[in-house]
Design a protein around this motif. Structure first.
Motif, short mmCIF file in Angstrom:
data_model
loop_
_atom_site.label_atom_id
_atom_site.label_comp_id
_atom_site.label_asym_id
_atom_site.label_seq_id
_atom_site.Cartn_x
_atom_site.Cartn_y
_atom_site.Cartn_z
N LYS A 127 -110.13 87.17 28.23
CA LYS A 127 -110.11 88.02 27.03
C LYS A 127 -109.74 89.45 27.38
CE LYS A 127 -112.94 89.57 23.14
NZ LYS A 127 -114.27 89.51 22.48
N ALA B 211 -106.12 89.67 28.65
CA ALA B 211 -105.17 89.47 27.55
C ALA B 211 -105.03 90.74 26.72
CB ALA B 211 -105.62 88.31 26.68
N GLU B 212 -106.15 91.43 26.48
CA GLU B 212 -106.09 92.67 25.70
C GLU B 212 -105.26 93.73 26.42
OE1 GLU B 212 -110.16 93.69 25.14
OE2 GLU B 212 -110.50 92.22 23.53
N ALA C 212 -102.94 93.17 28.76
CA ALA C 212 -101.56 92.72 28.90
C ALA C 212 -100.79 92.82 27.59
CB ALA C 212 -101.54 91.28 29.41
N ALA C 213 -101.50 92.80 26.48
CA ALA C 213 -100.83 92.85 25.17
C ALA C 213 -100.42 94.26 24.77
CB ALA C 213 -101.75 92.26 24.11
N ASP C 214 -100.88 95.26 25.50
CA ASP C 214 -100.61 96.66 25.14
C ASP C 214 -99.44 97.19 25.98
OD1 ASP C 214 -100.56 99.30 24.49
OD2 ASP C 214 -102.61 99.74 25.15
N GLU D 150 -100.18 100.20 28.11
CA GLU D 150 -101.24 100.11 29.12
C GLU D 150 -100.63 100.27 30.52
OE1 GLU D 150 -104.14 99.88 31.52
OE2 GLU D 150 -104.63 99.81 29.37
N ARG E 66 -100.69 97.15 32.69
CA ARG E 66 -100.30 95.93 31.97
C ARG E 66 -99.81 94.84 32.92
NH1 ARG E 66 -95.21 94.86 27.88
NH2 ARG E 66 -96.19 93.15 26.70
N ALA F 141 -101.55 91.24 33.37
CA ALA F 141 -100.84 90.01 33.03
C ALA F 141 -100.89 89.02 34.19
CB ALA F 141 -99.39 90.33 32.67
N THR G 229 -96.62 82.09 30.39
CA THR G 229 -96.31 83.16 29.44
C THR G 229 -96.82 84.50 29.97
OG1 THR G 229 -96.39 81.65 27.55
CG2 THR G 229 -96.70 84.00 27.09
N ALA G 230 -98.04 84.49 30.51
CA ALA G 230 -98.60 85.72 31.07
C ALA G 230 -97.79 86.19 32.27
CB ALA G 230 -100.06 85.49 31.46
N THR H 179 -94.72 87.88 31.21
CA THR H 179 -95.01 89.24 30.73
C THR H 179 -95.03 90.21 31.90
OG1 THR H 179 -96.28 88.44 28.84
CG2 THR H 179 -96.71 90.70 29.58
#
Length: 260
Positions: A26, A29-30, A32-34, A37, A40, A44, A62-63, A66
């Motif tokens: 969690k 993911a938060e 890596a989604a920014d 960041e 990041r 990821a 997928t990660a 990224t």
């Protein structure tokens, strides 16, 4: 004393180490989604590792993609390696090769030897394997150069290219603190034996005086068994003994009996 805030990455790592993969995923993911960041790429990669451990290969890939897309010199390379290994586990070899190529493209020298060796292992053909092994040898990594030279030399010896095999082995032996030097030297000796056999055979084919021809026959016949070619050695002796040149045949007979 005031409490020091723990960085989310550290928190996620601790959760993962304690077995709380969901909690770690969690946080990773938060982050890596920014896109803004700073961590990041690292997040990821962490997410990819955690998801892989959870058995979510598609999510892990997928990660990893990224992280790879960030172009980070360290974590993009790590992500490419994670992708490649994930594809290999499912025998998706084309995708694995592409991921290892991406690891090379990440531009981090630390991952170049590993990627070249992986590409050699996954090569679609012998020429492709040889090219990858030569590239791995050229990295001059003590461990990788040694292994690459050994594999390359074995391939070249099978092709009858003893001279090229010797060159590869000498290149590896020139690497400072190269690993497994004794094995490299044994293979180099084998390459020289093969080259010697070729030269002796060439001398026999070219003819010459009886003494030189008999010497070449003896040397070839006594060297071939060292390469496990006893039947070929017997044929070489027979070739000399059955020669229409009486002087040559007698010289060969004397040389054969001398070793009896």
């Amino acid at each position: 004393m005031p409490e020091v805030d723990t960085h989310p990455l550290d928190t996620a790592r601790k959760l993962a180490e304690s077995g709380d993969l969901d909690g770690a995923a969690k946080i990773f993911a938060e982050l890596a989604a920014d896109p803004a960041e700073p961590d990041r790429a690292q997040a990821a990669v962490g997410l990819a590792v955690v998801l892989q451990e959870r058995g979510d290969a598609p999510g892990a890939r997928t990660a990893a993609r990224t992280a790879l897309a960030t172009g980070h010199p360290e974590f993009a390379a790590q992500a490419a390696c994670l992708l490649a290994r994930s594809f290999e586990q499912e025998d998706l070899l084309d995708q694995a090769r592409a991921a290892w190529q991406a690891a090379l493209g990440a531009g981090n020298p630390a991952y170049v030897p590993l990627a070249h060796m992986a590409l050699a292992r996954l090569a679609a053909g012998q020429q492709e394997a040889e090219e990858a092994l030569r590239a791995a040898l050229a990295t001059a990594d003590p461990e990788v150069a040694s292994r690459a030279a050994q594999l390359l030399a074995e391939l070249l010896l099978e092709e009858g290219e003893a001279g090229e095999a010797a060159e590869a082995l000498l290149a590896a032996l020139s690497v400072p603190e190269v690993a497994d030097a004794p094995r490299l030297r044994v293979l180099l000796g084998i390459a020289h034996l093969e080259m010697a056999c070729a030269e002796f055979a060439g001398a026999i084919e070219e003819g010459g005086d009886a003494e030189t021809a008999a010497l070449a026959i003896e040397l070839l016949a006594r060297t071939l068994p060292l390469r496990g070619r006893d039947e070929d050695a017997e044929q070489v002796w027979r070739y000399g003994l059955d020669s229409a040149d009486g002087e040559l045949a007698e010289d060969v007979r004397l040389r054969l009996n001398r070793g009896a």
